[in-house]
Scaffold this active site. Structure first.
Site, PDB file in Angstrom:
ATOM      1  N   HIS A 199      -1.306 -10.463  -5.831  1.00 51.08           N
ATOM      2  CA  HIS A 199       0.098 -10.095  -5.649  1.00 51.08           C
ATOM      3  C   HIS A 199       1.049 -11.028  -6.398  1.00 51.08           C
ATOM      4  O   HIS A 199       1.973 -10.575  -7.075  1.00 51.08           O
ATOM      5  CB  HIS A 199       0.463 -10.103  -4.160  1.00 51.08           C
ATOM      6  CG  HIS A 199      -0.217  -9.047  -3.361  1.00 51.08           C
ATOM      7  ND1 HIS A 199      -0.168  -7.710  -3.687  1.00 51.08           N
ATOM      8  CD2 HIS A 199      -0.970  -9.120  -2.232  1.00 51.08           C
ATOM      9  CE1 HIS A 199      -0.853  -7.017  -2.795  1.00 51.08           C
ATOM     10  NE2 HIS A 199      -1.353  -7.852  -1.902  1.00 51.08           N
ATOM     11  N   HIS A 235      -9.544  -1.599  -4.773  1.00 52.37           N
ATOM     12  CA  HIS A 235      -8.399  -1.967  -3.935  1.00 52.37           C
ATOM     13  C   HIS A 235      -7.480  -2.950  -4.657  1.00 52.37           C
ATOM     14  O   HIS A 235      -6.251  -2.885  -4.507  1.00 52.37           O
ATOM     15  CB  HIS A 235      -8.817  -2.559  -2.594  1.00 52.37           C
ATOM     16  CG  HIS A 235      -7.623  -2.828  -1.731  1.00 52.37           C
ATOM     17  ND1 HIS A 235      -6.982  -1.834  -1.027  1.00 52.37           N
ATOM     18  CD2 HIS A 235      -6.885  -3.953  -1.537  1.00 52.37           C
ATOM     19  CE1 HIS A 235      -5.924  -2.336  -0.422  1.00 52.37           C
ATOM     20  NE2 HIS A 235      -5.843  -3.621  -0.708  1.00 52.37           N
ATOM     21  N   HIS A 264       0.831  -1.211   0.000  1.00 46.10           N
ATOM     22  CA  HIS A 264       0.000   0.000   0.000  1.00 46.10           C
ATOM     23  C   HIS A 264       0.863   1.257   0.000  1.00 46.10           C
ATOM     24  O   HIS A 264       0.536   2.238  -0.681  1.00 46.10           O
ATOM     25  CB  HIS A 264      -0.948   0.003   1.193  1.00 46.10           C
ATOM     26  CG  HIS A 264      -1.869  -1.179   1.217  1.00 46.10           C
ATOM     27  ND1 HIS A 264      -2.499  -1.630   2.360  1.00 46.10           N
ATOM     28  CD2 HIS A 264      -2.269  -2.022   0.224  1.00 46.10           C
ATOM     29  CE1 HIS A 264      -3.242  -2.680   2.066  1.00 46.10           C
ATOM     30  NE2 HIS A 264      -3.108  -2.944   0.789  1.00 46.10           N
ATOM     31  N   ASP A 270      -3.500  -2.480  -5.213  1.00 45.83           N
ATOM     32  CA  ASP A 270      -2.465  -3.496  -4.991  1.00 45.83           C
ATOM     33  C   ASP A 270      -1.587  -3.656  -6.229  1.00 45.83           C
ATOM     34  O   ASP A 270      -0.358  -3.752  -6.132  1.00 45.83           O
ATOM     35  CB  ASP A 270      -3.103  -4.847  -4.654  1.00 45.83           C
ATOM     36  CG  ASP A 270      -3.527  -4.964  -3.197  1.00 45.83           C
ATOM     37  OD1 ASP A 270      -3.048  -4.175  -2.359  1.00 45.83           O
ATOM     38  OD2 ASP A 270      -4.333  -5.863  -2.897  1.00 45.83           O
TER      39      ASP A 270
END
Length: 305
Positions: free
Chosen positions: A265, A238, A79, A242
Protein backbone atom coordinates in the site's frame (compact mmCIF):
# COMPACT_ATOMS: atom_id res chain seq x y z
CA UNK A 1 -17.96 7.93 -26.26
CA UNK A 2 -16.93 6.31 -22.99
CA UNK A 3 -19.28 7.76 -20.37
CA UNK A 4 -18.92 8.28 -16.64
CA UNK A 5 -20.61 5.67 -14.46
CA UNK A 6 -22.49 5.53 -11.18
CA UNK A 7 -25.06 3.05 -9.84
CA UNK A 8 -28.79 3.00 -10.55
CA UNK A 9 -30.09 2.72 -6.99
CA UNK A 10 -29.05 2.85 -3.34
CA UNK A 11 -27.64 -0.43 -2.06
CA UNK A 12 -26.84 -1.42 1.52
CA UNK A 13 -25.00 -4.22 3.33
CA UNK A 14 -23.70 -5.00 6.80
CA UNK A 15 -20.39 -6.53 7.77
CA UNK A 16 -17.72 -6.54 10.44
CA UNK A 17 -14.95 -3.98 10.88
CA UNK A 18 -11.49 -5.55 10.62
CA UNK A 19 -10.08 -3.38 13.40
CA UNK A 20 -12.97 -3.12 15.87
CA UNK A 21 -14.72 -6.43 15.20
CA UNK A 22 -18.02 -4.51 15.44
CA UNK A 23 -20.95 -4.44 13.02
CA UNK A 24 -20.71 -1.83 10.25
CA UNK A 25 -23.52 -0.77 7.90
CA UNK A 26 -22.37 0.23 4.41
CA UNK A 27 -24.62 2.30 2.14
CA UNK A 28 -23.71 3.21 -1.45
CA UNK A 29 -25.59 6.02 -3.17
CA UNK A 30 -25.67 7.12 -6.84
CA UNK A 31 -23.89 10.42 -7.53
CA UNK A 32 -24.01 12.98 -10.33
CA UNK A 33 -21.35 13.30 -13.02
CA UNK A 34 -18.03 14.80 -11.83
CA UNK A 35 -18.84 14.13 -8.15
CA UNK A 36 -16.03 11.60 -7.89
CA UNK A 37 -15.75 8.92 -5.21
CA UNK A 38 -16.68 10.18 -1.74
CA UNK A 39 -16.35 8.13 1.45
CA UNK A 40 -18.58 9.43 4.28
CA UNK A 41 -18.65 8.64 8.00
CA UNK A 42 -22.22 8.99 9.24
CA UNK A 43 -21.36 8.01 12.82
CA UNK A 44 -20.00 11.53 13.31
CA UNK A 45 -22.14 14.64 13.82
CA UNK A 46 -22.02 16.31 11.39
CA UNK A 47 -21.01 13.52 8.95
CA UNK A 48 -17.46 13.80 7.57
CA UNK A 49 -16.63 13.35 3.87
CA UNK A 50 -13.37 11.92 2.53
CA UNK A 51 -13.00 12.41 -1.23
CA UNK A 52 -10.82 9.69 -2.78
CA UNK A 53 -7.46 11.46 -3.11
CA UNK A 54 -3.91 10.11 -3.17
CA UNK A 55 -2.78 12.84 -0.75
CA UNK A 56 -5.38 11.79 1.85
CA UNK A 57 -3.76 8.35 2.22
CA UNK A 58 -1.57 8.76 5.29
CA UNK A 59 -1.63 5.52 7.20
CA UNK A 60 -0.78 2.28 5.42
CA UNK A 61 0.35 0.00 8.28
CA UNK A 62 -2.47 -2.57 8.22
CA UNK A 63 -4.69 -1.15 5.49
CA UNK A 64 -5.33 1.97 3.45
CA UNK A 65 -6.71 4.85 5.56
CA UNK A 66 -7.95 8.23 4.40
CA UNK A 67 -7.15 10.96 6.92
CA UNK A 68 -8.41 14.56 6.77
CA UNK A 69 -6.82 17.77 8.05
CA UNK A 70 -8.43 17.27 11.48
CA UNK A 71 -6.87 13.80 11.81
CA UNK A 72 -10.27 12.12 11.37
CA UNK A 73 -9.87 8.88 9.47
CA UNK A 74 -11.72 6.16 7.61
CA UNK A 75 -9.97 2.80 7.28
CA UNK A 76 -9.89 -0.28 5.06
CA UNK A 77 -11.05 1.41 1.86
CA UNK A 78 -8.77 -0.49 -0.55
CA UNK A 79 -10.93 -3.51 -1.45
CA UNK A 80 -14.03 -1.42 -2.14
CA UNK A 81 -11.88 1.05 -4.08
CA UNK A 82 -10.58 -1.86 -6.18
CA UNK A 83 -14.16 -2.94 -6.96
CA UNK A 84 -14.95 0.62 -8.11
CA UNK A 85 -11.87 0.65 -10.34
CA UNK A 86 -12.71 -2.80 -11.68
CA UNK A 87 -16.22 -1.79 -12.71
CA UNK A 88 -15.21 1.73 -13.79
CA UNK A 89 -17.46 3.53 -11.28
CA UNK A 90 -16.53 7.23 -11.38
CA UNK A 91 -19.16 8.77 -9.09
CA UNK A 92 -20.43 7.34 -5.82
CA UNK A 93 -21.15 8.32 -2.22
CA UNK A 94 -20.14 5.56 0.21
CA UNK A 95 -21.52 5.87 3.74
CA UNK A 96 -20.48 3.87 6.80
CA UNK A 97 -21.69 4.24 10.40
CA UNK A 98 -18.20 3.48 11.75
CA UNK A 99 -14.55 4.40 11.26
CA UNK A 100 -13.96 1.66 8.69
CA UNK A 101 -15.37 -0.10 5.64
CA UNK A 102 -16.50 -3.65 6.55
CA UNK A 103 -13.92 -6.29 5.64
CA UNK A 104 -16.57 -8.71 4.23
CA UNK A 105 -14.73 -11.87 3.05
CA UNK A 106 -11.36 -10.10 2.66
CA UNK A 107 -11.72 -9.71 -1.11
CA UNK A 108 -13.47 -7.27 -3.47
CA UNK A 109 -16.07 -9.80 -4.65
CA UNK A 110 -18.87 -8.86 -2.16
CA UNK A 111 -18.55 -5.21 -3.24
CA UNK A 112 -18.65 -6.21 -6.92
CA UNK A 113 -21.83 -8.20 -6.22
CA UNK A 114 -23.44 -5.22 -4.44
CA UNK A 115 -22.53 -2.79 -7.22
CA UNK A 116 -23.80 -5.11 -9.96
CA UNK A 117 -26.98 -5.69 -7.94
CA UNK A 118 -27.50 -1.92 -7.78
CA UNK A 119 -26.98 -1.72 -11.55
CA UNK A 120 -24.45 0.35 -13.49
CA UNK A 121 -25.79 3.67 -14.79
CA UNK A 122 -23.99 5.52 -17.58
CA UNK A 123 -24.13 9.31 -17.24
CA UNK A 124 -24.11 11.89 -20.01
CA UNK A 125 -20.59 13.18 -19.36
CA UNK A 126 -17.41 11.77 -20.89
CA UNK A 127 -15.30 9.63 -18.57
CA UNK A 128 -11.85 11.05 -17.76
CA UNK A 129 -8.85 8.72 -17.76
CA UNK A 130 -5.36 9.34 -16.42
CA UNK A 131 -3.00 8.41 -19.29
CA UNK A 132 0.73 7.94 -18.73
CA UNK A 133 3.02 9.88 -21.08
CA UNK A 134 6.31 8.97 -19.37
CA UNK A 135 7.52 6.10 -17.20
CA UNK A 136 7.67 6.83 -13.46
CA UNK A 137 9.32 4.47 -10.96
CA UNK A 138 9.70 4.47 -7.17
CA UNK A 139 11.92 2.22 -5.06
CA UNK A 140 12.26 1.22 -1.41
CA UNK A 141 15.25 -1.05 -0.87
CA UNK A 142 14.70 -4.02 -3.18
CA UNK A 143 10.99 -3.18 -3.59
CA UNK A 144 9.85 -1.12 -6.57
CA UNK A 145 6.77 -0.09 -8.55
CA UNK A 146 6.44 1.57 -11.95
CA UNK A 147 3.82 3.07 -14.25
CA UNK A 148 4.67 3.46 -17.94
CA UNK A 149 2.84 4.39 -21.17
CA UNK A 150 0.61 1.66 -22.64
CA UNK A 151 -2.59 1.79 -24.68
CA UNK A 152 -4.77 0.00 -22.14
CA UNK A 153 -4.16 -1.01 -18.53
CA UNK A 154 -1.81 -3.90 -17.86
CA UNK A 155 -0.53 -5.16 -14.52
CA UNK A 156 2.48 -7.37 -13.74
CA UNK A 157 3.05 -8.08 -10.03
CA UNK A 158 5.69 -10.21 -8.31
CA UNK A 159 5.78 -11.15 -4.63
CA UNK A 160 8.72 -12.81 -2.88
CA UNK A 161 7.58 -14.98 0.02
CA UNK A 162 9.77 -17.78 1.32
CA UNK A 163 6.99 -19.98 2.69
CA UNK A 164 6.10 -23.66 2.17
CA UNK A 165 2.48 -22.77 1.31
CA UNK A 166 3.49 -20.31 -1.42
CA UNK A 167 5.18 -22.10 -4.30
CA UNK A 168 7.77 -20.11 -6.26
CA UNK A 169 5.77 -20.66 -9.46
CA UNK A 170 2.75 -18.84 -7.98
CA UNK A 171 4.50 -15.59 -7.00
CA UNK A 172 4.04 -13.65 -10.24
CA UNK A 173 0.80 -12.69 -11.98
CA UNK A 174 0.10 -10.63 -15.11
CA UNK A 175 -3.21 -9.26 -16.33
CA UNK A 176 -4.47 -7.22 -19.26
CA UNK A 177 -7.20 -5.34 -17.44
CA UNK A 178 -10.89 -5.34 -18.35
CA UNK A 179 -13.97 -5.32 -16.12
CA UNK A 180 -14.58 -8.96 -17.00
CA UNK A 181 -10.97 -9.97 -16.25
CA UNK A 182 -11.06 -8.10 -12.94
CA UNK A 183 -14.28 -9.77 -11.79
CA UNK A 184 -13.22 -13.27 -12.82
CA UNK A 185 -9.48 -13.25 -12.11
CA UNK A 186 -8.86 -10.70 -9.33
CA UNK A 187 -11.95 -9.71 -7.32
CA UNK A 188 -12.26 -13.00 -5.37
CA UNK A 189 -8.63 -13.06 -4.14
CA UNK A 190 -8.58 -12.59 -0.35
CA UNK A 191 -6.22 -10.76 1.95
CA UNK A 192 -3.85 -12.96 3.96
CA UNK A 193 -1.96 -12.98 7.24
CA UNK A 194 -0.01 -15.11 9.70
CA UNK A 195 -1.89 -16.65 12.61
CA UNK A 196 0.84 -15.45 15.01
CA UNK A 197 0.49 -11.85 13.76
CA UNK A 198 -3.30 -11.93 14.09
CA UNK A 199 -3.06 -13.35 17.62
CA UNK A 200 -0.48 -10.70 18.59
CA UNK A 201 -2.56 -7.84 17.18
CA UNK A 202 -5.72 -9.11 18.86
CA UNK A 203 -3.88 -9.32 22.19
CA UNK A 204 -3.27 -5.57 21.79
CA UNK A 205 -6.89 -4.81 20.92
CA UNK A 206 -6.25 -4.57 17.17
CA UNK A 207 -7.55 -6.58 14.20
CA UNK A 208 -10.48 -7.76 16.34
CA UNK A 209 -12.51 -8.63 13.23
CA UNK A 210 -9.76 -10.81 11.80
CA UNK A 211 -10.83 -14.44 11.29
CA UNK A 212 -10.91 -17.32 8.81
CA UNK A 213 -14.08 -15.74 7.39
CA UNK A 214 -12.26 -12.69 6.05
CA UNK A 215 -8.69 -13.76 5.26
CA UNK A 216 -6.36 -16.53 4.21
CA UNK A 217 -4.61 -17.48 7.45
CA UNK A 218 -1.26 -19.30 7.40
CA UNK A 219 1.04 -20.68 10.07
CA UNK A 220 4.72 -21.45 9.43
CA UNK A 221 3.89 -24.41 7.20
CA UNK A 222 0.47 -24.30 5.59
CA UNK A 223 -2.83 -22.57 4.86
CA UNK A 224 -5.13 -23.07 7.85
CA UNK A 225 -8.47 -22.30 6.16
CA UNK A 226 -10.55 -25.48 5.79
CA UNK A 227 -11.53 -24.63 2.22
CA UNK A 228 -7.96 -23.82 1.15
CA UNK A 229 -7.23 -21.30 -1.59
CA UNK A 230 -9.58 -19.93 -4.25
CA UNK A 231 -6.69 -19.74 -6.73
CA UNK A 232 -3.32 -21.49 -6.67
CA UNK A 233 -1.74 -18.02 -6.82
CA UNK A 234 -4.31 -16.21 -4.64
CA UNK A 235 -1.61 -14.40 -2.65
CA UNK A 236 -0.16 -12.48 -5.60
CA UNK A 237 -3.60 -11.92 -7.11
CA UNK A 238 -4.67 -10.21 -3.88
CA UNK A 239 -1.59 -7.96 -3.96
CA UNK A 240 -2.65 -6.97 -7.48
CA UNK A 241 -6.18 -6.29 -6.19
CA UNK A 242 -4.70 -4.01 -3.52
CA UNK A 243 -2.66 -2.16 -6.15
CA UNK A 244 -5.73 -1.62 -8.37
CA UNK A 245 -7.53 -0.07 -5.39
CA UNK A 246 -4.52 2.01 -4.35
CA UNK A 247 -3.99 3.43 -7.85
CA UNK A 248 -7.69 4.34 -8.19
CA UNK A 249 -7.20 6.82 -5.34
CA UNK A 250 -6.53 9.38 -8.08
CA UNK A 251 -10.24 9.09 -8.94
CA UNK A 252 -9.62 7.94 -12.52
CA UNK A 253 -9.02 4.67 -14.30
CA UNK A 254 -5.41 4.58 -15.51
CA UNK A 255 -4.20 4.05 -19.07
CA UNK A 256 -0.71 2.64 -18.65
CA UNK A 257 1.35 -0.39 -17.64
CA UNK A 258 1.86 -1.08 -13.92
CA UNK A 259 4.77 -3.30 -12.91
CA UNK A 260 5.75 -4.04 -9.31
CA UNK A 261 8.09 -6.17 -7.23
CA UNK A 262 7.19 -6.70 -3.54
CA UNK A 263 5.16 -3.48 -3.51
CA UNK A 264 2.48 -2.74 -0.91
CA UNK A 265 0.00 0.00 0.00
CA UNK A 266 2.66 2.55 0.99
CA UNK A 267 4.80 2.13 -2.14
CA UNK A 268 1.74 2.01 -4.43
CA UNK A 269 0.59 5.31 -2.95
CA UNK A 270 4.07 6.84 -3.26
CA UNK A 271 4.11 5.85 -6.94
CA UNK A 272 0.72 7.48 -7.52
CA UNK A 273 1.72 10.68 -5.71
CA UNK A 274 5.03 10.79 -7.63
CA UNK A 275 3.18 10.46 -10.94
CA UNK A 276 0.66 13.17 -10.04
CA UNK A 277 3.44 15.54 -8.93
CA UNK A 278 5.23 15.12 -12.28
CA UNK A 279 2.72 16.91 -14.47
CA UNK A 280 4.57 16.22 -17.73
CA UNK A 281 4.28 12.45 -17.09
CA UNK A 282 0.50 12.21 -17.49
CA UNK A 283 -2.63 13.78 -18.96
CA UNK A 284 -6.37 13.53 -18.42
CA UNK A 285 -8.11 12.29 -21.57
CA UNK A 286 -11.64 11.48 -22.74
CA UNK A 287 -12.73 9.30 -25.65
CA UNK A 288 -15.46 10.84 -27.76
CA UNK A 289 -14.54 8.65 -30.74
CA UNK A 290 -14.96 4.90 -30.37
CA UNK A 291 -12.00 4.20 -32.65
CA UNK A 292 -9.56 5.76 -30.18
CA UNK A 293 -10.70 3.75 -27.15
CA UNK A 294 -8.23 1.38 -25.50
CA UNK A 295 -9.63 -2.16 -25.63
CA UNK A 296 -9.62 -2.41 -21.83
CA UNK A 297 -12.27 0.29 -21.46
CA UNK A 298 -14.61 -0.21 -24.42
CA UNK A 299 -18.37 -0.50 -23.86
CA UNK A 300 -19.19 -2.41 -20.66
CA UNK A 301 -18.81 -6.14 -21.16
CA UNK A 302 -21.45 -8.72 -20.31
CA UNK A 303 -20.39 -8.63 -16.67
CA UNK A 304 -21.87 -5.13 -16.36
CA UNK A 305 -25.10 -5.86 -18.21
Amino acid sequence: MIKQRTIKRIVQATGVGLHTGKKVTLTMRPAAANTGIIYRRTDLNPPVDFPADAKSVRDTMLCTCLVNEHDVRISTVEHLNAALAGLGIDNLVIEVDAAEIPIMDGSAAPFVFLLLDAGIDELKCAKKFLRLKEAVRVEDGDKWAELAPYNGFSLDFTIDFNHPAIDASTQRYSLDFSADAFVRQISRARTFGFMRDIEYLQSRGLCLGGSFDCAIVVDDYRVLNEDGLRFEDEFVRHKMLDAIGDLFMCGHNIIGAFTAFKSGHALNNRLLQTVLAKQEAWELVTFEDGEEMPLAFRAPSAVLA
